[in-house]
Design an enzyme around this catalytic site. Structure first.
Site, mmCIF file in Angstrom:
data_model
loop_
_atom_site.group_PDB
_atom_site.id
_atom_site.type_symbol
_atom_site.label_atom_id
_atom_site.label_comp_id
_atom_site.label_asym_id
_atom_site.label_seq_id
_atom_site.Cartn_x
_atom_site.Cartn_y
_atom_site.Cartn_z
ATOM 1 N N ASP A 1 -4.064 -17.674 4.369
ATOM 2 C CA ASP A 1 -5.287 -18.317 3.891
ATOM 3 C C ASP A 1 -5.731 -19.474 4.871
ATOM 4 O O ASP A 1 -7.230 -19.488 4.883
ATOM 5 C CB ASP A 1 -4.940 -18.935 2.657
ATOM 6 C CG ASP A 1 -3.495 -19.799 2.583
ATOM 7 O OD1 ASP A 1 -2.541 -19.299 2.241
ATOM 8 O OD2 ASP A 1 -3.607 -21.084 3.079
ATOM 9 N N ASP B 1 -6.476 -5.999 5.606
ATOM 10 C CA ASP B 1 -7.645 -5.283 4.962
ATOM 11 C C ASP B 1 -8.648 -6.550 4.656
ATOM 12 O O ASP B 1 -9.558 -6.182 4.859
ATOM 13 C CB ASP B 1 -7.077 -4.714 3.607
ATOM 14 C CG ASP B 1 -7.949 -3.647 3.067
ATOM 15 O OD1 ASP B 1 -8.977 -3.690 3.529
ATOM 16 O OD2 ASP B 1 -7.628 -3.107 1.939
ATOM 17 N N LYS C 1 1.961 -14.826 5.008
ATOM 18 C CA LYS C 1 2.214 -15.695 4.032
ATOM 19 C C LYS C 1 3.543 -15.848 3.854
ATOM 20 O O LYS C 1 4.306 -15.898 2.920
ATOM 21 C CB LYS C 1 1.605 -15.090 2.656
ATOM 22 C CG LYS C 1 0.137 -15.336 2.378
ATOM 23 C CD LYS C 1 -0.216 -17.020 2.130
ATOM 24 C CE LYS C 1 -0.070 -17.615 1.152
ATOM 25 N NZ LYS C 1 -0.602 -18.936 0.970
ATOM 26 N N TYR D 1 1.020 -1.261 -0.059
ATOM 27 C CA TYR D 1 0.052 -0.121 -0.079
ATOM 28 C C TYR D 1 0.701 1.200 -0.013
ATOM 29 O O TYR D 1 0.248 2.432 0.159
ATOM 30 C CB TYR D 1 -0.894 -0.068 1.234
ATOM 31 C CG TYR D 1 -1.916 -0.759 1.296
ATOM 32 C CD1 TYR D 1 -1.787 -2.024 0.783
ATOM 33 C CD2 TYR D 1 -3.428 -0.483 1.297
ATOM 34 C CE1 TYR D 1 -3.004 -3.054 0.596
ATOM 35 C CE2 TYR D 1 -4.584 -1.271 1.438
ATOM 36 C CZ TYR D 1 -4.238 -2.617 0.813
ATOM 37 O OH TYR D 1 -5.107 -3.607 0.952
#
Ligand code: NAP
Length: 588
Positions: free
Chosen positions: A282, A306, A228, A161
């Site tokens: 995930d 987010d 991740k 971002y």
């Protein structure tokens, strides 16, 4: 005299300040607010009345908030010659330390920074905090939404971002492409847009520090680092490592890792310790649907945060009532998380829940827990009575739809009627203690299943091994050992230590080669004559990858696991295969 052009600092209250690194909130604090655009004025007016009523009731008039209006968005543009984000508002929000804002319109067209982004950057509000819990009566797609009660700390200033992006075909992109390919030997398709994902130790640690401190201050059980890192090792993987580091180095006396919880404490969480764990992003999405009660405080990076905040909010009644805040080292701006819903502006129609609960967070942040609790406790009573705004009314049969201000009236009436806070708190604590016990028992009884079902990725051989060792002795016959293997559906048995203290192993392969192929009779041959000794053992804390290396080198398909000079389990090729199959490259 106020140095501000339009902002009037109330002369009746006292400013919130920072003393010795701590927030100091006087009994008559001045708190900033921004009404917001669209539905902002409707919900802000309603919420100011509710917060004031809760404070009045909780402290019998001893405490009172002195509100200071500040301006952003369309109202600011009207006052400050078209400026949506006046400098003096930013200055006032920093000066007042604590404030709350309604939703804002970001003008469409070039040249405008999103107001929310501007606030975060100018005030360095690096943590976006979103508590998500269910209130009885609120419609939800989950069977047991009451099990969701998490607070998400999302890093606000880094990650993809930061806007370090280069459009495909641009000269900057071509320059970077050339550098990456020629000097860094990176491979990717032609014409790719490029973005940079910076994750720093500084950015990570200040966020995780805040999450752990929150867990301590609010008696939470665990902090989960979501990442991740299995794919993006030097950004998301580093986030995880730095997160554990800050826990160890700065909160070592009040935290333990999940590994320690299982290995040292047999699943029983010691009093006064917070468990630090991590989950692959995930898997986390699955877990928040399947086992939400396992999670408490979540610390994660910008992009994961987010997605995760909205997904979890949707589990308990949608983003419409989810509260939020952007917090820096001390300065905090609490905010409604939905937009301005312009079609409902000034219709006295929408749900004030998101702003209302942001205010509850704000009261908690100020240490005014009694006032916060009053609102949290009466809210479900009103909603369960079917008194709701249009958005809930369309999901609840037989509900009585009311406008924003009538909903506020109903809440205020309940607040003023009085609530037995102590009794409600005790009931809540008893329920939490019971659920905690149940989780402990599950971890104690079936650690392996719990590990998999709660989404934990195994790291060491101890996480994978079979703990219930099945053994035979040297003097038993091979035939007996074969029955043991068949009865237990296993392909090997551990042979107990001989006179020299050496353990052994007998496998199905031994039967094929040393009995059948060698023409021996299993009924008369002893285990000691054909078993392999000594066994190859690895320490319990060895990483799975190292254990795999040991297996490959030794050409065995299993190794025993040792701790404190004792064999405590066995790990086979199949265990490693299953773990890789389930967790893919997550294994380190
Ligand atoms: P939105 O304003 O959040 O509205 C989308 C829909 O969500 C509404 O039409 C309504 O659904 C529902 N909704 C939102 N708030 C509600 C409430 N308090 N009570 C009940 N229902 C509510 O999103 P948007 O239409 O995409 O964005 C509109 C403007 O808001 C844009 O200018 C955007 O830039 C701005 N925005 C600001 C913020 C912020 O300041 N934090 C955040 C997001 C967007 P139904 O139509 O189904 O009734």
């Amino acid at each position: 005299m106020s140095a501000y052009r339009h902002i009037r600092i109330p002369t009746t209250g006292e400013k919130i300040s920072i003393k010795n690194g701590q927030l100091h909130v006087p009994d008559q604090p001045i708190v900033g607010y921004v009404e917001g655009d669209g539905i902002g004025p409707d919900i802000t007016k309603a919420c100011l009345r509710i917060w004031d009523a809760a404070v009045e009731k909780a402290y019998g008039g001893k405490r009172k908030i002195h509100w200071c209006e500040t301006y952003l968005g369309e109202k600011a543009a009207g006052l400050y010659d078209g400026n949506y984000c006046p400098d003096e508002t930013i200055k006032a929000l920093a000066d007042l330390v604590v404030s709350i804002k309604g939703p804002l319109t970001t003008p469409v067209g070039g040249g405008f920074r999103s107001l929310n982004v501007a606030l975060r950057q100018d005030l360095d509000l690096y943590a976006c905090v979103r508590p998500v819990r269910h209130y009885a009566g609120v419609p939800s797609p989950l069977k047991r939404p009451d099990k969701v009660d998490v607070v998400i700390f999302r890093e606000n200033t880094e990650d993809v971002y930061t806007g370090i992006e280069y459009k495909a075909g641009s000269p900057e992109n071509e320059k970077l492409t050339k550098f990456l390919r020629e000097e860094m030997k990176a491979k990717f398709f032609d014409g790719a847009g490029l973005g940079v994902k910076p994750i720093s130790a500084f950015g990570t640690k200040r966020l995780v520090r805040k999450a752990i401190q929150y867990a301590i201050d609010n008696g939470r059980e665990s902090v989960t680092l979501v990442h991740k890192g299995n794919i993006m090792k030097f950004t998301e993987g580093a986030f995880r490592n730095w997160g554990y580091e800050v826990a160890r180095e700065e909160f070592g006396n009040v935290t333990i890792t999940e590994e320690q919880l299982y290995a040292e404490y047999k699943g029983k969480q010691p009093e006064g310790k917070i468990v630090i764990k991590d989950r692959i992003a995930d898997i986390m999405f699955q877990m928040m649907l399947l086992r939400p009660e396992e999670f408490d405080v979540i610390a994660t990076m910008n992009l994961n945060g987010d997605y995760l905040s909205d997904a979890i909010a949707a589990e308990v009644g949608g983003v419409g009532i989810a509260p939020g805040a952007n917090i820096g080292d001390h300065v905090a701006v609490f905010e409604a998380t939905h937009g301005t819903a312009p079609k409902y502006a000034n219709l006295n129609k929408v749900n004030p829940g998101s702003l209302l609960f942001s205010g509850v967070m704000m009261l908690e942040y100020m240490g005014w827990k009694e006032a916060a609790d009053l609102i949290t406790l009466v809210y479900p009573e009103v909603v369960s009575d079917g008194i709701v705004t249009y958005d809930f009314a369309r999901q609840i049969d037989g509900a009585k739809e009311v406008g924003t201000s009538q909903f506020a009236d109903a809440l205020i009436e309940r607040i003023q009627g009085g609530v037995d806070l102590e009794a409600k708190r005790k009931a809540q604590q008893a329920q939490l203690a019971k659920e905690r016990k149940q989780r402990e028992i599950r971890r104690l009884l079936q650690p392996m299943e719990e590990m998999v079902e709660t989404g934990r990725v195994p790291h060491t051989v101890a996480d994978l091994m079979t703990r219930a060792l099945i053994t035979v002795t040297d003097s038993e016959t091979v035939e007996t050992a074969m029955h043991v293997m068949t009865d237990n559906d296993i392909s090997s048995v551990v042979v107990e230590a001989d006179g020299k203290g050496e353990w052994g192993i007998l496998t199905r392969r031994d039967i094929v080669s040393k009995i059948v192929h060698a023409g021996k009779n299993p009924a008369t041959t002893r285990v000691k004559d054909i078993c392999t000794r000594p066994v190859v053992s690895v320490p319990a804390e060895m990483s799975i990858r190292e254990a795999a290396a040991t297996l490959s080198r030794s050409n065995f398909s299993r190794v025993t696991v040792e701790q404190g000079g004792k064999i405590i389990g066995i790990v086979t090729e199949t265990d490693i295969f299953n773990a890789v199959d389930k967790f893919a490259w997550a294994l380190e």
